[in-house]
Scaffold this motif. Structure first.
Motif, mmCIF file in Angstrom:
data_model
loop_
_atom_site.group_PDB
_atom_site.id
_atom_site.type_symbol
_atom_site.label_atom_id
_atom_site.label_comp_id
_atom_site.label_asym_id
_atom_site.label_seq_id
_atom_site.Cartn_x
_atom_site.Cartn_y
_atom_site.Cartn_z
ATOM 1 N N GLU A 1 -7.933 4.117 -2.710
ATOM 2 C CA GLU A 1 -8.554 5.443 -3.626
ATOM 3 C C GLU A 1 -8.486 4.665 -4.995
ATOM 4 N N ARG A 2 -7.471 4.029 -5.345
ATOM 5 C CA ARG A 2 -7.572 3.595 -6.692
ATOM 6 C C ARG A 2 -8.747 2.409 -7.020
ATOM 7 N N ALA A 3 -8.903 1.669 -6.221
ATOM 8 C CA ALA A 3 -9.911 0.937 -6.286
ATOM 9 C C ALA A 3 -11.514 1.537 -6.207
ATOM 10 N N LEU A 4 -11.520 2.645 -5.494
ATOM 11 C CA LEU A 4 -12.780 3.404 -5.590
ATOM 12 C C LEU A 4 -12.874 4.314 -6.834
ATOM 13 N N ASP A 5 -11.733 4.731 -7.463
ATOM 14 C CA ASP A 5 -11.868 5.568 -8.512
ATOM 15 C C ASP A 5 -12.271 4.541 -9.694
ATOM 16 N N LEU A 6 -11.707 3.193 -9.677
ATOM 17 C CA LEU A 6 -11.926 2.324 -10.770
ATOM 18 C C LEU A 6 -13.438 2.084 -10.632
ATOM 19 N N ALA A 7 -13.938 1.798 -9.359
ATOM 20 C CA ALA A 7 -15.294 1.498 -9.297
ATOM 21 C C ALA A 7 -16.181 2.596 -9.795
ATOM 22 N N GLN A 8 -15.799 3.586 -9.265
ATOM 23 C CA GLN A 8 -16.787 4.981 -9.801
ATOM 24 C C GLN A 8 -16.719 5.003 -11.111
ATOM 25 N N ALA A 9 -15.713 4.854 -11.903
ATOM 26 C CA ALA A 9 -15.482 4.983 -13.542
ATOM 27 C C ALA A 9 -16.571 3.906 -13.887
ATOM 28 N N ARG A 10 -16.894 2.660 -13.407
ATOM 29 C CA ARG A 10 -17.757 1.830 -14.159
ATOM 30 C C ARG A 10 -19.320 2.160 -13.610
ATOM 31 N N GLY A 11 -19.713 2.783 -12.622
ATOM 32 C CA GLY A 11 -20.833 3.479 -12.420
ATOM 33 C C GLY A 11 -21.119 3.527 -10.974
#
Length: 359
Positions: free
Chosen positions: A126-136
């Protein structure tokens, strides 16, 4: 950035050419043509000739090479052919591959995915997906596919790189391989005959050997350290990589430096310490006012003090800061010292800063 080479055995420093690293450099040029104005024509021609399907594939995976390079795309043990290097990438386990891919997709300097693995741990996922989502949205979609089916994404990335070979890499590699081989002959001869320090000096003035010989120092805007004990350090020349000086130093990966093959008359990069001094000198409003006056012509300390209603000692202190930063020159004429702007270095501050940010 510091690479500890203390106790490194003979032969631990390696200079070699990598087709995969050069392809990655080409892909970076296509993704960021503004970094490489000398290759703007090549990039425009390649983009114009790409099949729409390949162009879309490159867009969906460009996080692997756009702002930083996924570690598996910069081999520590180069092979003669792109296919052999891609075979080596295929041998990397899923967790290592996914960690490297997510680090670039989610932002190299902000996050590391070592343990627990996002493939096995729900919170890390979930942390990885949240960070990826924050980038675009593209980054989020890529991260979702990678975590859901690593094997499918890995196969697709390989197929994309193989399609690039057919579309443009093979033709470009034929041209640059000779330049890389020439550069390698020089570097390996220096390494053999004159030692590590001479070989590093030929790589770039931004790469030096510490006085005690136990550490390689790379003058980049990074504050990091790694060690090459038992693994060595690999240096990869690149034609398409200029002006970047790429350093792979993630935990678990052998240190690799991809450096630009020198131009016939390469400019000497300005050390970051010098750039910092100059930027700090220009950050004070009084010093900017003094420079405004000096830009019109040489002045004495007294003239500057009178012009800006300051005390001579205060002006002298500010002038000393500007001189230490190399932004002023001083010439004595009789009883007086005339201060003048160092126009070449002041004019070059913008390009010098950009070069430091890009290397």
């Amino acid at each position: 950035m510091r690479i500890d080479i203390g106790g490194l055995p003979s032969g631990g420093l390696r200079f070699a050419a990598s087709p995969l690293a050069e392809l990655t450099a080409m892909l970076h040029v296509l993704a960021e043509p503004g970094h490489h104005p000398q290759l703007a024509g090549w990039a425009a021609d390649v983009r114009a000739g790409l099949r729409p399907e390949l162009a879309e594939r490159l867009r969906e995976a460009e996080f692997l090479w756009r702002s930083s390079r996924a570690d598996f795309l910069v081999p520590a043990r180069p092979r003669p052919t792109l296919a052999e290097e891609l075979d080596d990438v295929d041998r990397i386990d899923d967790e290592t591959y996914v960690t490297a891919a997510l680090t670039t997709t989610c932002g190299r300097n902000r996050v590391h995915f070592a343990s627990p693995s996002p493939l096995a741990d729900a919170a890390a996922r979930e942390r990885a997906l949240d960070l990826a989502q924050a980038r675009g949205a593209l980054q989020e979609a890529f991260a979702e596919r990678l975590l859901a089916d690593p094997a499918a994404v890995r196969a697709r990335v390989r197929q994309t790189l193989e399609a690039c070979a057919e579309a443009f890499f093979d033709a470009a590699w034929t041209g640059v391989a000779v330049q890389l081989a020439t550069d390698l002959r020089v570097k390996n001869d220096l390494l053999k005959r004159q030692g590590v320090g001479a070989a590093l000096a030929a790589v770039s003035s931004a790469v030096t050997l510490a006085p005690d010989g136990t550490c390689i120092v790379v003058d980049k805007l990074q504050d990091s350290a790694t060690a090459a004990h038992g693994t060595g350090v690999t240096f990869l020349p690149s034609v398409f990589g200029r002006p970047h000086l790429v350093a792979v130093h993630a935990p678990g990966w052998q240190p690799v430096v991809q450096y630009p093959v020198a131009e016939p008359s390469p400019p000497q990069p300005v050390p970051l310490e010098t750039l910092t001094l100059r930027l700090e000198a220009l950050a004070h409003p009084v010093r900017l006012r003094l420079l405004r006056t000096l830009a019109r012509g040489p002045h004495t300390t007294g003239e500057l003090a009178h012009a800006w209603e300051l005390s001579p000692p205060e002006v002298s202190r500010h002038l000393a800061v500007l001189r230490r930063a190399g932004l002023l020159t001083a010439q004595r004429q009789g009883r007086y010292v005339l201060h003048a702007v160092n126009l070449p270095d002041l004019t070059a501050l913008g390009p010098d800063l950009l070069a430091a940010l890009l290397r």
